[in-house]
Design a protein around this motif. Sequence first.
Motif, PDB file in Angstrom:
ATOM      1  N   TYR A  15       8.406  -5.719   4.846  1.00  0.00           N
ATOM      2  CA  TYR A  15       8.036  -5.540   6.428  1.00  0.00           C
ATOM      3  C   TYR A  15       7.351  -4.244   6.691  1.00  0.00           C
ATOM      4  O   TYR A  15       6.008  -4.319   7.423  1.00  0.00           O
ATOM      5  CB  TYR A  15       9.277  -5.439   7.402  1.00  0.00           C
ATOM      6  CG  TYR A  15       9.075  -5.341   8.975  1.00  0.00           C
ATOM      7  CD1 TYR A  15       8.157  -6.345   9.538  1.00  0.00           C
ATOM      8  CD2 TYR A  15       9.415  -4.232   9.345  1.00  0.00           C
ATOM      9  CE1 TYR A  15       7.848  -6.161  10.960  1.00  0.00           C
ATOM     10  CE2 TYR A  15       9.395  -3.912  10.790  1.00  0.00           C
ATOM     11  CZ  TYR A  15       8.387  -4.921  11.674  1.00  0.00           C
ATOM     12  OH  TYR A  15       8.349  -4.746  12.992  1.00  0.00           O
ATOM     13  N   MET A  16       7.649  -3.116   6.190  1.00  0.00           N
ATOM     14  CA  MET A  16       6.956  -2.117   6.133  1.00  0.00           C
ATOM     15  C   MET A  16       5.241  -1.972   5.744  1.00  0.00           C
ATOM     16  O   MET A  16       4.617  -1.266   6.032  1.00  0.00           O
ATOM     17  CB  MET A  16       7.694  -0.778   5.650  1.00  0.00           C
ATOM     18  CG  MET A  16       8.930  -0.570   6.363  1.00  0.00           C
ATOM     19  SD  MET A  16       8.857  -0.091   8.115  1.00  0.00           S
ATOM     20  CE  MET A  16       8.670   2.029   7.778  1.00  0.00           C
ATOM     21  N   ARG A  17       5.695  -2.594   4.506  1.00  0.00           N
ATOM     22  CA  ARG A  17       4.189  -2.682   3.661  1.00  0.00           C
ATOM     23  C   ARG A  17       3.912  -1.249   3.004  1.00  0.00           C
ATOM     24  O   ARG A  17       2.967  -0.715   2.693  1.00  0.00           O
ATOM     25  CB  ARG A  17       3.105  -3.021   4.405  1.00  0.00           C
ATOM     26  CG  ARG A  17       2.968  -4.683   4.144  1.00  0.00           C
ATOM     27  CD  ARG A  17       1.983  -5.259   5.178  1.00  0.00           C
ATOM     28  NE  ARG A  17       2.554  -5.191   6.576  1.00  0.00           N
ATOM     29  CZ  ARG A  17       1.303  -5.049   7.765  1.00  0.00           C
ATOM     30  NH1 ARG A  17       0.264  -5.172   7.383  1.00  0.00           N
ATOM     31  NH2 ARG A  17       1.853  -4.951   8.800  1.00  0.00           N
ATOM     32  N   PHE A  18       5.137  -0.444   2.900  1.00  0.00           N
ATOM     33  CA  PHE A  18       4.803   1.084   2.516  1.00  0.00           C
ATOM     34  C   PHE A  18       6.188   1.226   2.294  1.00  0.00           C
ATOM     35  O   PHE A  18       7.142   0.964   3.057  1.00  0.00           O
ATOM     36  CB  PHE A  18       4.235   1.740   3.624  1.00  0.00           C
ATOM     37  CG  PHE A  18       4.666   3.198   3.246  1.00  0.00           C
ATOM     38  CD1 PHE A  18       3.499   3.854   2.493  1.00  0.00           C
ATOM     39  CD2 PHE A  18       5.570   4.073   3.874  1.00  0.00           C
ATOM     40  CE1 PHE A  18       3.675   5.338   2.285  1.00  0.00           C
ATOM     41  CE2 PHE A  18       5.397   5.418   3.743  1.00  0.00           C
ATOM     42  CZ  PHE A  18       4.554   5.965   2.681  1.00  0.00           C
ATOM     43  N   LEU A  26       1.929   8.037   7.299  1.00  0.00           N
ATOM     44  CA  LEU A  26       1.551   6.963   6.216  1.00  0.00           C
ATOM     45  C   LEU A  26       2.193   5.433   6.324  1.00  0.00           C
ATOM     46  O   LEU A  26       1.591   4.467   6.317  1.00  0.00           O
ATOM     47  CB  LEU A  26       1.935   7.218   4.905  1.00  0.00           C
ATOM     48  CG  LEU A  26       1.139   8.503   4.239  1.00  0.00           C
ATOM     49  CD1 LEU A  26       1.799   9.017   3.108  1.00  0.00           C
ATOM     50  CD2 LEU A  26      -0.205   7.710   3.955  1.00  0.00           C
ATOM     51  N   ALA A  27       3.636   5.472   7.050  1.00  0.00           N
ATOM     52  CA  ALA A  27       4.071   4.194   7.244  1.00  0.00           C
ATOM     53  C   ALA A  27       3.732   3.659   8.620  1.00  0.00           C
ATOM     54  O   ALA A  27       3.772   2.326   8.747  1.00  0.00           O
ATOM     55  CB  ALA A  27       5.535   4.572   7.374  1.00  0.00           C
ATOM     56  N   ILE A  45       7.933   3.274  13.830  1.00  0.00           N
ATOM     57  CA  ILE A  45       7.366   2.085  13.910  1.00  0.00           C
ATOM     58  C   ILE A  45       7.508   1.172  15.136  1.00  0.00           C
ATOM     59  O   ILE A  45       6.450   0.712  16.111  1.00  0.00           O
ATOM     60  CB  ILE A  45       7.758   1.097  12.793  1.00  0.00           C
ATOM     61  CG1 ILE A  45       6.900   1.749  11.621  1.00  0.00           C
ATOM     62  CG2 ILE A  45       7.376  -0.515  12.959  1.00  0.00           C
ATOM     63  CD1 ILE A  45       6.602   0.877  10.275  1.00  0.00           C
ATOM     64  N   PRO A  69      -0.279   0.756   8.558  1.00  0.00           N
ATOM     65  CA  PRO A  69      -0.484  -0.733   8.778  1.00  0.00           C
ATOM     66  C   PRO A  69      -0.493  -1.293  10.161  1.00  0.00           C
ATOM     67  O   PRO A  69      -1.299  -1.913  10.499  1.00  0.00           O
ATOM     68  CB  PRO A  69       0.700  -1.397   7.658  1.00  0.00           C
ATOM     69  CG  PRO A  69       1.113  -0.354   6.919  1.00  0.00           C
ATOM     70  CD  PRO A  69       0.671   1.008   7.638  1.00  0.00           C
TER      71      PRO A  69
END
Lengths: 302, 332, 413
Positions: free
Chosen positions: B234-237, C130-131, C105, C134
Amino acid sequence: MPDYGFGDYLQFVLSGLSTGSIYALVALGIVIIYSVTGIINLAQGEYTMLGAMFAVTFYKWGLPLPLAFAASVIVVILIGMLIERLTVKPVRSASPVTLIIITVGVSIIIRGVALLIWGATPYSLPEFTPGAPLTLFGAILSRQRLWIMGVTALVLALLYYLLERTLLGKALRACAINQTAASFMGVSPGQMSLLSFALSAALGAVAGIVIAPLTLVSYNMGLMLGLKGFVAAVIGGLVSAPGAVIGGLLLGVIESLSAGLISSGMKDAIAFLALFVVLLWRAEEVTPRLRSLLRRQSEVEG
Amino acid sequence: MNIGRFWHRAPNVFGLILFAIFLAITPLWVQSNYLLSTAIFIGIAAILTLGLALLMGYAGQISLGHAAFYAMGAYTSAILTVKFAYSPWLAMALGVLITGTLAYLIGKVIFRLSGHYLALATLALGVIVFLALGEFRGLTGGPSGLPGVPQLTIGGFSFDNDVKYYYLVWAVFWLLLAFSLNVVNSRIGRALRAIHASEIAAESVGVDASRFKLRVLVLSAVYASLAGSLYVHYMRFVSPQPFDFNASVRLVVMAAVGGLASVWGAPFGAAAVILLTVLLRDTLPFFIKNASGEHTVIVYGVILVLIMIFMPEGLTSGLLKRRRWPSFRSKK
Amino acid sequence: MNSWNGRWTGILLLCLSALLFAGCAAPAAAPEAAAPADESAGETVKIGFMAAVTGGAAFLGEPEQEAALMVQAQLAEEGITGPDGEPIDVEIIMYDTEGSGDAAIPLAKKLIEDDQVAVIVGATRSPVSLALIPVIQEAKVPFISMASSSAIVEPVEERYWVFKTPQSNIHTAPWQVRYVKEQGIDKVASLYVNNAYGEDGRDAIRQAAEEAGVEIVLEETFESSDTDMTSQLTKVKASDAGALLVTGLPPAASILTKQFRELGLDMPLVHNHGIGMKPFIDLAGVENAEGVVFPIGKMIAVDSLADDDPQKAVLQGFIKDYEAFTGNPASTFAGHAWDGLQIALAAIKTMPAGLSLEEQRAYIRDAVENMEFVGTGGVFHFSPEDHVGLSPDDVVTVRIVDGEWQYFPPEDW
């Protein structure tokens, strides 16, 4: 690895011992509460933070350092007792899981309140006796580190006297060994629980104050110190006061040596690995005892 | 299956159906991605809490390093997909395998000890794994983290928005919940409750306590690993920060708030803690001028302590009933 | 039958709480349904601001938040005008990330979709920034980060919507290396804090050292929560390094400095820009901090700058305003937030009226990418290839003398 001389090794050991003294004090606090009440007190580290913070505050108000030291210890003792009355007394018979979670909640509250009162910026406390560090066979030891070890030794001596030579201490130990039997003898487990919280708060506060000039004081300093205290307490067997002291000193030296000889990034991991190894070792040792206990139990039932 | 047995299980079956309907229709009226992504984080936390609640409620053990299992799932998925181009699903399965094995090895040793040594062993595990994530930079990307984790796809279908991911996470949770209810009501569940009531008594009637506790530990580690994999995709990180000691503590809080008496408490505990943070953040400034995060944290701690003192079985059962362990007595 | 009822009630409660969640959700979901994002953006241009006001990074997030509050107060008082001279209504919406990506997020999504902000300034810590990338890239919203890691804006092809205001370590590390080289030292030890910032610093030092032909003989880490660095320092002492380069933040960096003196190391101690806040000196102690050299943006050396330095007036204005507004000394971190917001405002000032939200976002992004802006962190020359826009020229070296920062230009080395 750099080329180490004798002085460097001595340096690792000495600085390890001084950090270890702090762990020992924190571990002692944990052991006292655990032995008397059966509670794994995860808020123990917060007492060190409170001790250091109050000492800084009183010092800033203009109190001389020794007075600020004493006043801070007294305030933290009162806080420790207040915590016991508010959160432990009402649930004396609760399950261990519940009690652990309560201490987690208490540590969250203490940290939050500290952040509110003192803010996020760290503070410093002056060294007790400023001056040039001492040199010992090539190792260098600041005066504050001597203070740390000296105060720890003094506290240990006082604690030994209290536990072994006074009626109060005997009552406390009786309660740790067998609560029911102790209460038959007129020892109140409730009061002993209160006393154990007061004692470990005092130990924590002292640890926090003596280390403050070396490491600075911030609202979240208690977390890691508390965890290290746990490792030390477990190494020492969780119910043994001398064990906690040895565990603390050992942990300090292991950390310092592994940072110097292995990898600074892994030094904390190595400390916690030590906890694992000790648990493993104890598992081997304890199993037969548990079996014999079981056998006795079934004999009783049979 | 006789009729009595059916009726005994009916509330769970009925509850699962109702719950599924509720989950299915939620995105129809929750359009905001803010709320959906909050719901996704709740779902991931609920999976973790479910495992932890089994461990705490049914095996009577507490894990203070559950974030380690969570991290292992997350990092196995991230490393294998980013560095070695594995399929995300295969990586997820391997994560489950690795995490489960580790939990098995730890439990094997620790459950020889009576008392709460699992708490301390997992605490140590949590710290070690957290530090290792920062230290083995070549694999984990170190403290800066590992970007570029792919999205989950199945065939040509990609879980590329919050609605789809919401369904995925909660579907996984729902399946695990159904499975857990089955475990709890099986022979294993009864054995566990017996162990919880009195380990010595259970052992004396032939229940191998440590073996059952071990199974629950492995199960809860596997749940955590799955949650971790779902989290990174989900986070892709991924970075070590969401897996620190505080994360483990938060999970314990969620399990405790939800209640240890029933696996139904897990989603409630996860939702209550996360929504409480959100709610306090939004409403506290009305009551206290200039309220900020510090107040939120304090309120959160106070609520936790109050729940533990007055409703030690958690909110779900604490609000409604006063009994200790449900269901076991009435069966006989 | 007892248990049976218990289970039913548990399920009932679950349903009840579900309804409650629905209740919370409904009002928040409503406005979005009423006003589809693309229609008209309304008259108010909104800026989202996210800082870690609580959590472990709160000591950085607090000054950032205060700078944002200051800008907000100034906006309320003075306002800004668009290219046609008409006043533009600007609103800053602030959220606390708690220093956590998980919290940040959903908040970013709230800013983007529910609050409909045109630009986001935010995220104190590098991993949190960084998070967010996306989400930001997909939502096509300009994002100006206040965190320093160079991975935030690189590779720039994958960071189309992302900018940042703090100097990168690649701007400061060459100064560290150059300084020791000038002292005739060609072997150094590098100590760095074990987090994203420290790692970035280590890499930058490696690169700068290689270019300058300086050998790194020892690399060690310390934790930001560490209270004893004696072991690492003993290692440095035993090595043949001629100088120690450090990448860290107070309080750990202060403790390190203290213990560096305690052990009697007599090599030059060169820190990095992370110590650019007054508490560093107070915490390390005036006598211990004496002689520490470090590279940093020009804010600290403002009084020593030449009068024709373009930054001088900006810096003096910022410091005066910030200290009057908060009562606290200005720090470079507050400056990073101020720069981010001012860059956003500068873009908004040139923005024609009547754009849809989507067009506003694209406009602001393009405007920032082509902007030249004099801020507290330096003179930003953004370009499609460079989303930081700073260079080593925006960095000066400073030495600590008598507990004060002193401008320490290469001529004085």
